[in-house]
Design a protein around this motif. Structure first.
Motif, PDB file in Angstrom:
ATOM      1  N   ARG A 169       0.850  -1.196   0.000  1.00 23.18           N
ATOM      2  CA  ARG A 169       0.000   0.000   0.000  1.00 23.18           C
ATOM      3  C   ARG A 169       0.882   1.242   0.000  1.00 23.18           C
ATOM      4  O   ARG A 169       2.053   1.193   0.337  1.00 23.18           O
ATOM      5  CB  ARG A 169      -0.898   0.000   1.234  1.00 23.18           C
ATOM      6  CG  ARG A 169      -1.907  -1.132   1.220  1.00 23.18           C
ATOM      7  CD  ARG A 169      -2.991  -0.902   2.251  1.00 23.18           C
ATOM      8  NE  ARG A 169      -3.837  -2.066   2.377  1.00 23.18           N
ATOM      9  CZ  ARG A 169      -4.909  -2.294   1.613  1.00 23.18           C
ATOM     10  NH1 ARG A 169      -5.249  -1.432   0.691  1.00 23.18           N
ATOM     11  NH2 ARG A 169      -5.628  -3.370   1.791  1.00 23.18           N
ATOM     12  N   ALA A 170       0.299   2.366  -0.381  1.00 19.26           N
ATOM     13  CA  ALA A 170       1.035   3.628  -0.449  1.00 19.26           C
ATOM     14  C   ALA A 170       1.640   3.975   0.909  1.00 19.26           C
ATOM     15  O   ALA A 170       1.077   3.644   1.957  1.00 19.26           O
ATOM     16  CB  ALA A 170       0.101   4.747  -0.901  1.00 19.26           C
ATOM     17  N   ASN A 171       2.783   4.613   0.901  1.00 20.31           N
ATOM     18  CA  ASN A 171       3.516   5.075   2.089  1.00 20.31           C
ATOM     19  C   ASN A 171       4.126   3.949   2.913  1.00 20.31           C
ATOM     20  O   ASN A 171       4.534   4.177   4.045  1.00 20.31           O
ATOM     21  CB  ASN A 171       2.629   5.963   2.980  1.00 20.31           C
ATOM     22  CG  ASN A 171       2.131   7.179   2.241  1.00 20.31           C
ATOM     23  OD1 ASN A 171       2.851   7.749   1.424  1.00 20.31           O
ATOM     24  ND2 ASN A 171       0.903   7.568   2.512  1.00 20.31           N
ATOM     25  N   TYR A 172       4.184   2.733   2.398  1.00 21.54           N
ATOM     26  CA  TYR A 172       4.857   1.624   3.079  1.00 21.54           C
ATOM     27  C   TYR A 172       6.055   1.203   2.237  1.00 21.54           C
ATOM     28  O   TYR A 172       6.023   1.273   1.011  1.00 21.54           O
ATOM     29  CB  TYR A 172       3.937   0.411   3.251  1.00 21.54           C
ATOM     30  CG  TYR A 172       2.907   0.592   4.326  1.00 21.54           C
ATOM     31  CD1 TYR A 172       3.231   0.374   5.660  1.00 21.54           C
ATOM     32  CD2 TYR A 172       1.609   0.977   4.027  1.00 21.54           C
ATOM     33  CE1 TYR A 172       2.293   0.526   6.659  1.00 21.54           C
ATOM     34  CE2 TYR A 172       0.655   1.121   5.009  1.00 21.54           C
ATOM     35  CZ  TYR A 172       1.002   0.903   6.319  1.00 21.54           C
ATOM     36  OH  TYR A 172       0.074   1.054   7.306  1.00 21.54           O
ATOM     37  N   LEU A 173       7.114   0.755   2.913  1.00 21.00           N
ATOM     38  CA  LEU A 173       8.261   0.187   2.216  1.00 21.00           C
ATOM     39  C   LEU A 173       8.956  -0.806   3.124  1.00 21.00           C
ATOM     40  O   LEU A 173       8.797  -0.787   4.328  1.00 21.00           O
ATOM     41  CB  LEU A 173       9.231   1.270   1.733  1.00 21.00           C
ATOM     42  CG  LEU A 173       9.757   2.286   2.766  1.00 21.00           C
ATOM     43  CD1 LEU A 173      11.118   1.870   3.252  1.00 21.00           C
ATOM     44  CD2 LEU A 173       9.808   3.627   2.088  1.00 21.00           C
ATOM     45  N   ILE A 174       9.706  -1.694   2.498  1.00 17.34           N
ATOM     46  CA  ILE A 174      10.438  -2.718   3.235  1.00 17.34           C
ATOM     47  C   ILE A 174      11.872  -2.214   3.378  1.00 17.34           C
ATOM     48  O   ILE A 174      12.561  -2.039   2.373  1.00 17.34           O
ATOM     49  CB  ILE A 174      10.379  -4.078   2.528  1.00 17.34           C
ATOM     50  CG1 ILE A 174       8.928  -4.540   2.447  1.00 17.34           C
ATOM     51  CG2 ILE A 174      11.255  -5.099   3.267  1.00 17.34           C
ATOM     52  CD1 ILE A 174       8.750  -5.840   1.687  1.00 17.34           C
TER      53      ILE A 174
END
Length: 89
Positions: A79-84
């Motif tokens: 989803r938008a605004n998430y990153l690993i």
């Protein structure tokens, strides 16, 4: 049994990072739901969707017959605004 999950680094997977999509090599018995739950639990992110495909062995003699390995490739779309963080410099 723990199913293997390894990040896949290739030209295509690096391009997909710009679209917030992360590529993994996984065991062929792993389902999309199991992968989604693992990513969300391990990385504290929300997964929007997962695409999967089997990785075929390359054969030189006949292009018509494909032998599948015990690996799958899964692409997780966050989803938008998430990153690993493992994929970030």
């Amino acid at each position: 049994m723990e199913k293997s999950k390894n990040q896949l680094i290739s030209e295509k997977s690096i391009r997909l990072l710009q679209q917030n999509q992360y590529t993994f090599h996984v065991d062929s018995k792993l389902t999309k739901t199991e992968m989604k739950n693992w990513i969300e639990r391990f990385s504290a992110v929300e997964v929007e969707g997962i695409n999967s495909s089997r990785v075929a062995k390359k054969r030189k003699k006949s292009k018509l017959s494909l032998n599948y390995t015990s690996k799958k490739k899964m692409i997780a779309r966050l989803r938008a605004n998430y990153l690993i963080p493992l994929f970030v410099n």
